[in-house]
Write a protein that holds these residues in place. Structure first.
Motif, PDB file in Angstrom:
ATOM      1  N   ASP A   1       0.790  -1.148   0.253  1.00 32.37           N
ATOM      2  CA  ASP A   1       0.018   0.078   0.098  1.00 32.37           C
ATOM      3  C   ASP A   1       0.898   1.290   0.017  1.00 32.37           C
ATOM      4  OD1 ASP A   1      -1.570   2.232   0.958  1.00 32.37           O
ATOM      5  OD2 ASP A   1      -3.176   0.701   1.406  1.00 32.37           O
ATOM      6  N   SER A   2       0.803   2.161  -0.976  1.00 33.88           N
ATOM      7  CA  SER A   2       1.717   3.266  -1.247  1.00 33.88           C
ATOM      8  C   SER A   2       1.486   4.163   0.086  1.00 33.88           C
ATOM      9  CB  SER A   2       1.296   3.905  -2.435  1.00 33.88           C
ATOM     10  OG  SER A   2      -0.253   4.524  -2.249  1.00 33.88           O
ATOM     11  N   SER A   3       0.645   3.988   1.042  1.00 30.18           N
ATOM     12  CA  SER A   3       0.394   4.953   2.117  1.00 30.18           C
ATOM     13  C   SER A   3       1.272   4.593   3.272  1.00 30.18           C
ATOM     14  CB  SER A   3      -1.046   5.170   2.671  1.00 30.18           C
ATOM     15  OG  SER A   3      -1.656   3.763   3.250  1.00 30.18           O
ATOM     16  N   HIS A   4       1.739   3.073   3.215  1.00 27.62           N
ATOM     17  CA  HIS A   4       2.572   2.566   4.254  1.00 27.62           C
ATOM     18  C   HIS A   4       3.936   3.706   4.313  1.00 27.62           C
ATOM     19  CE1 HIS A   4       0.285  -1.373   4.093  1.00 27.62           C
ATOM     20  NE2 HIS A   4      -0.314  -0.538   4.371  1.00 27.62           N
ATOM     21  N   SER A   5       4.562   3.579   5.427  1.00 27.89           N
ATOM     22  CA  SER A   5       6.070   4.080   5.640  1.00 27.89           C
ATOM     23  C   SER A   5       6.996   3.039   5.863  1.00 27.89           C
ATOM     24  CB  SER A   5       6.031   5.021   6.910  1.00 27.89           C
ATOM     25  OG  SER A   5       5.528   4.481   8.204  1.00 27.89           O
ATOM     26  N   VAL A   6       8.129   3.267   5.423  1.00 34.80           N
ATOM     27  CA  VAL A   6       9.253   2.167   5.398  1.00 34.80           C
ATOM     28  C   VAL A   6      10.370   2.826   5.933  1.00 34.80           C
ATOM     29  CG1 VAL A   6      10.715   0.785   3.951  1.00 34.80           C
ATOM     30  CG2 VAL A   6       8.175   0.834   3.522  1.00 34.80           C
ATOM     31  N   THR A   7      11.219   2.274   6.990  1.00 39.09           N
ATOM     32  CA  THR A   7      12.252   2.490   7.338  1.00 39.09           C
ATOM     33  C   THR A   7      13.227   1.284   7.300  1.00 39.09           C
ATOM     34  OG1 THR A   7      11.728   2.046   9.738  1.00 39.09           O
ATOM     35  CG2 THR A   7      11.653   4.286   9.020  1.00 39.09           C
ATOM     36  N   PHE A   8      14.596   1.475   7.528  1.00 38.61           N
ATOM     37  CA  PHE A   8      15.947   0.313   7.308  1.00 38.61           C
ATOM     38  C   PHE A   8      16.498   0.345   8.598  1.00 38.61           C
ATOM     39  CE2 PHE A   8      14.811  -1.100   2.720  1.00 38.61           C
ATOM     40  CZ  PHE A   8      14.305  -0.017   2.467  1.00 38.61           C
ATOM     41  N   HIS A   9      16.689  -0.981   9.033  1.00 38.57           N
ATOM     42  CA  HIS A   9      17.445  -0.948  10.234  1.00 38.57           C
ATOM     43  C   HIS A   9      18.694  -2.091  10.321  1.00 38.57           C
ATOM     44  CE1 HIS A   9      14.487   1.626  12.298  1.00 38.57           C
ATOM     45  NE2 HIS A   9      13.882   1.040  11.286  1.00 38.57           N
ATOM     46  N   GLU A  10      19.561  -1.984  11.297  1.00 42.10           N
ATOM     47  CA  GLU A  10      20.614  -3.032  11.145  1.00 42.10           C
ATOM     48  C   GLU A  10      20.209  -4.253  12.054  1.00 42.10           C
ATOM     49  OE1 GLU A  10      24.705  -0.767   9.622  1.00 42.10           O
ATOM     50  OE2 GLU A  10      24.228  -1.059  11.965  1.00 42.10           O
ATOM     51  N   ASN A  11      19.306  -4.081  12.732  1.00 45.14           N
ATOM     52  CA  ASN A  11      18.942  -5.215  13.754  1.00 45.14           C
ATOM     53  C   ASN A  11      17.671  -5.401  14.006  1.00 45.14           C
ATOM     54  OD1 ASN A  11      18.543  -4.051  16.583  1.00 45.14           O
ATOM     55  ND2 ASN A  11      20.785  -3.534  16.171  1.00 45.14           N
ATOM     56  N   TYR A  12      17.257  -6.326  14.579  1.00 44.34           N
ATOM     57  CA  TYR A  12      15.680  -6.678  14.654  1.00 44.34           C
ATOM     58  C   TYR A  12      15.357  -5.627  15.888  1.00 44.34           C
ATOM     59  CZ  TYR A  12      11.400  -8.912  15.739  1.00 44.34           C
ATOM     60  OH  TYR A  12       9.844  -9.121  15.920  1.00 44.34           O
ATOM     61  N   ASN A  13      15.923  -5.658  16.856  1.00 46.27           N
ATOM     62  CA  ASN A  13      15.471  -4.803  17.888  1.00 46.27           C
ATOM     63  C   ASN A  13      15.408  -3.417  17.374  1.00 46.27           C
ATOM     64  OD1 ASN A  13      15.168  -6.755  19.656  1.00 46.27           O
ATOM     65  ND2 ASN A  13      17.472  -6.420  20.714  1.00 46.27           N
ATOM     66  N   ASN A  14      16.113  -2.827  16.773  1.00 42.96           N
ATOM     67  CA  ASN A  14      16.067  -1.240  16.001  1.00 42.96           C
ATOM     68  C   ASN A  14      14.916  -1.334  15.291  1.00 42.96           C
ATOM     69  OD1 ASN A  14      18.299  -0.370  17.552  1.00 42.96           O
ATOM     70  ND2 ASN A  14      19.707  -0.657  15.662  1.00 42.96           N
ATOM     71  N   ALA A  15      14.478  -2.361  14.493  1.00 44.90           N
ATOM     72  CA  ALA A  15      13.332  -2.262  13.865  1.00 44.90           C
ATOM     73  C   ALA A  15      12.096  -2.206  14.519  1.00 44.90           C
ATOM     74  CB  ALA A  15      13.307  -3.275  12.635  1.00 44.90           C
ATOM     75  N   VAL A  16      11.967  -3.221  15.689  1.00 47.05           N
ATOM     76  CA  VAL A  16      10.788  -2.987  16.522  1.00 47.05           C
ATOM     77  C   VAL A  16      10.617  -1.560  17.211  1.00 47.05           C
ATOM     78  CG1 VAL A  16       9.895  -4.028  18.636  1.00 47.05           C
ATOM     79  CG2 VAL A  16      11.078  -5.468  16.950  1.00 47.05           C
ATOM     80  N   LEU A  17      11.824  -1.108  17.795  1.00 48.30           N
ATOM     81  CA  LEU A  17      11.535   0.315  18.561  1.00 48.30           C
ATOM     82  C   LEU A  17      11.736   1.462  17.484  1.00 48.30           C
ATOM     83  CD1 LEU A  17      14.470  -0.553  21.356  1.00 48.30           C
ATOM     84  CD2 LEU A  17      11.959  -0.581  21.363  1.00 48.30           C
ATOM     85  N   ASN A  18      11.993   1.247  16.305  1.00 46.06           N
ATOM     86  CA  ASN A  18      12.147   2.378  15.060  1.00 46.06           C
ATOM     87  C   ASN A  18      13.094   3.021  15.552  1.00 46.06           C
ATOM     88  OD1 ASN A  18      11.665   3.292  12.874  1.00 46.06           O
ATOM     89  ND2 ASN A  18       9.818   4.826  13.581  1.00 46.06           N
TER      90      ASN A  18
END
Length: 596
Positions: free
Chosen positions: A444-461
């Motif tokens: 969905d084009s309305s979703h926002s996306v970020t990239f992270h080097e580990n899983y915990n950073n992705a969970v915590l954004n």
């Protein structure tokens, strides 16, 4: 019958203590509610083995089940037995039967084995109901001549039928089985009893090889009291080829006997002691059934409420355990197990004794496996220790469950991303561009996306990767985590950064004049990548003049191990480069030009 001792076999078994002579009678199952039991079965012997003139035996026989019109079959267990090591492929009413369990026993006086087999046939008997049951294909004819020598030749079968009737009081039925024998004496302790009223208490025995003609101190007692039912079962000949259900005394060399024991067992008893003595008759006890009035709890459970948090896979559940239709308190530490689609989630326990008619509230936190759907049915089972079995005997064992439909907050869907591949820049280092993945991962084009080097950073954004066009991975493989968010929840996916050993680039001009420019034979993308390489230099006549590897500097125009001057003359030389890499099985070859 006279049991003769064979001296050789007797000494043989004395020298082998590992021989298993029997299996002690022990509790097989316990059934509580408005239940009673009966026996159905028949012998394969054509006469008492003591009275046979020649050894004979049948391979099939029949018996009738006659329950009342309001009796409902709850359980049915088939036992068959005989002399020898066993025939374990039989038929019941034409249906092939193989045992769930087997028993064996060795007569110590002869050293000869006898066997018994067990099969749960509940479904078949429930489907058939009243009528004639025929056991066939029990073929012991090959064994009979040997066992006829000491008159222990026999074969037979029996079905223990447990039935329910609402007119019955609340009873507890215990079924014990194993394989124990006399002579001279066996003592069996029946445990797991719960006697609240001894009215109409009874006990049934399934026994093999008893002989009507042998009454030599053959007594059966319970709690020290002799059991008898004359004239069918006299006190000095308890196992005498009789069937208490039909009144038959021609059940040759097997017994289906039921005794009233209300005067031999007391309120509050939790055990009963059975003793059987015989100075001569070889009797094998295979199964014992007791029926007693019982006092029991009745656990039920209700799920009252639940709460969920986005994308955590965790739900908080409030529940109530009841003990309403009961005659006893429900003990503390009764287990409660939660399932989703047969997937075990966790086991918890009641905190206090719950009185008759009482209840207890509780709350638990459950972790939902990520592989399950976000919409599911949660199953709560009270008195379940996590493997489908309970620890509390209840009046009703079929009302322990409660189901609730659960909806988790939905995380955004996404597209899976391919791994990225780059050339190894040394020690698996690589440069990558994954900027296009920001749009490719979205559903969905309305979703926002970020990239992270580990899983915990992705969970915590946290610690977002901003340089997605020229990202340097110091080592590979490296997993990059992607967080995709909608208005309420987030999802996490990942892809891998991978490197491969790209072909090296050869600079084939060498000016060995120490001016700092091209003084050595340099190959780009070789060292720190193909760490096991080997390089060989040859002159124009094919003479090998130098060999190098990762531990030796680049070739500087010198002849290795030269006799005299070691400067190689200007001119054309040839190289063979062995990369020793599974992707490059053939060596690279070429030429270079040396100047000074």
């Amino acid at each position: 019958m006279i049991k003769k001792i064979t001296l050789f076999l007797f000494l043989f078994y004395l020298l082998i203590p590992e021989v298993v002579f029997s299996q002690d009678i022990s509790l097989y199952t316990q059934i509580n509610g408005r239940y009673d039991f009966t026996f159905v079965g028949n012998t394969l012997n054509t006469n008492e083995n003591s009275f046979m003139s020649t050894p004979t035996i049948l391979t099939s026989s029949s018996a009738d089940l006659n329950l009342g019109p309001t009796d409902v079959i709850e359980r049915a267990y088939l036992y068959w037995a005989g002399c020898g090591t066993g025939d374990f492929d039989v038929q019941l009413n034409g249906v092939d039967i193989t045992p769930d369990r087997t028993f064996s026993i060795i007569q110590t006086s002869s050293g000869w084995p006898h066997f018994s087999a067990f099969k749960d046939i509940t479904a078949q008997v429930q489907a058939t109901g009243n009528g004639t049951y025929t056991l066939s294909d029990l073929d012991l004819t090959a064994e009979i001549p040997q066992y006829f020598q000491n008159r222990t030749n026999f074969g037979g079968w029996a079905i223990i039928v447990v039935y329910q009737n609402d007119a019955l009081p609340l009873n507890q039925l215990n079924i014990y089985d194993g394989m124990q024998a006399v002579p001279s004496r066996i003592d069996i302790s029946l445990n797991s009893l719960n006697v609240i009223d001894n009215f109409d208490a009874k006990i049934g025995f399934l026994a093999w090889e008893g002989d009507v003609g042998i009454a030599n101190n053959e007594s059966l007692t319970i709690n020290g009291n002799v059991l008898s039912n004359p004239p069918l079962n006299p006190s000095n000949n308890a196992f005498n080829s009789t069937n208490s259900v039909t009144g038959s005394n021609t059940l040759y060399n097997m017994d289906l006997d039921i005794y009233n024991i209300q005067n031999n067992i007391n309120v509050g008893d939790t055990t009963a002691d059975i003793s059987l003595t015989s100075n001569q008759d070889y009797v094998m006890i295979n199964a014992i059934v007791t029926k007693l009035n019982s006092q029991l709890p009745d656990a039920t459970i209700v799920l009252n409420n639940y709460t969920t948090e986005c994308n955590t896979g965790v739900i908080e559940v409030d529940y109530t355990v009841y003990n309403v239709n009961s005659t006893e308190f429900l003990p503390a530490n009764t287990p409660i197990t939660f399932y989703i689609q047969n997937t075990f989630l966790g086991t918890f326990f009641t905190q206090n004794d719950i009185p008759i008619g009482g209840n207890e509230n509780g709350s638990v936190t459950l972790n939902i496996p990520s592989a399950l759907s976000t919409n599911f049915t949660l199953l709560a089972v009270v008195d379940d220790n996590g493997n489908g079995l309970g620890i509390v005997t209840e009046l009703v064992e079929t009302n322990n469950t409660f189901e609730a439909s659960i909806d988790l907050k939905v995380s955004p869907t996404f597209n899976f991303l391919d791994d990225l591949l780059s050339c190894n820049l040394g020690l698996t280092r690589g440069i990558f561009d994954f900027s296009s993945y920001e749009e490719l991962v979205k559903s969905d084009s309305s979703h926002s996306v970020t990239f992270h080097e580990n899983y915990n950073n992705a969970v915590l954004n946290s610690n977002e990767i901003f340089n997605t066009t020229n990202y340097e991975a110091v080592t590979t493989p490296k997993e990059i985590f992607v967080r995709i968010e909608n208005e309420f929840c987030y999802s996490i996916t990942s892809f891998n950064l991978l490197s491969r050993n790209c072909p090296p680039e050869v600079f084939n001009a060498v000016s060995a004049n120490n001016d700092g420019l091209n003084d050595g034979f340099f190959i780009e993308g070789l060292r720190d990548i193909f760490i096991n390489f080997k390089l060989e230099i040859y002159n124009r006549w094919g003479r090998h003049i130098w060999t190098g590897d990762n531990s030796i500097p680049d070739w500087d125009g010198k002849v290795a191990k030269s006799v005299g001057p070691d400067d190689a003359p200007e001119g054309t030389y040839y190289y063979i480069l062995y990369l020793n890499d599974p992707d490059y099985t053939e060596p690279l070859t070429g030429y270079l030009y040396l100047t000074r």
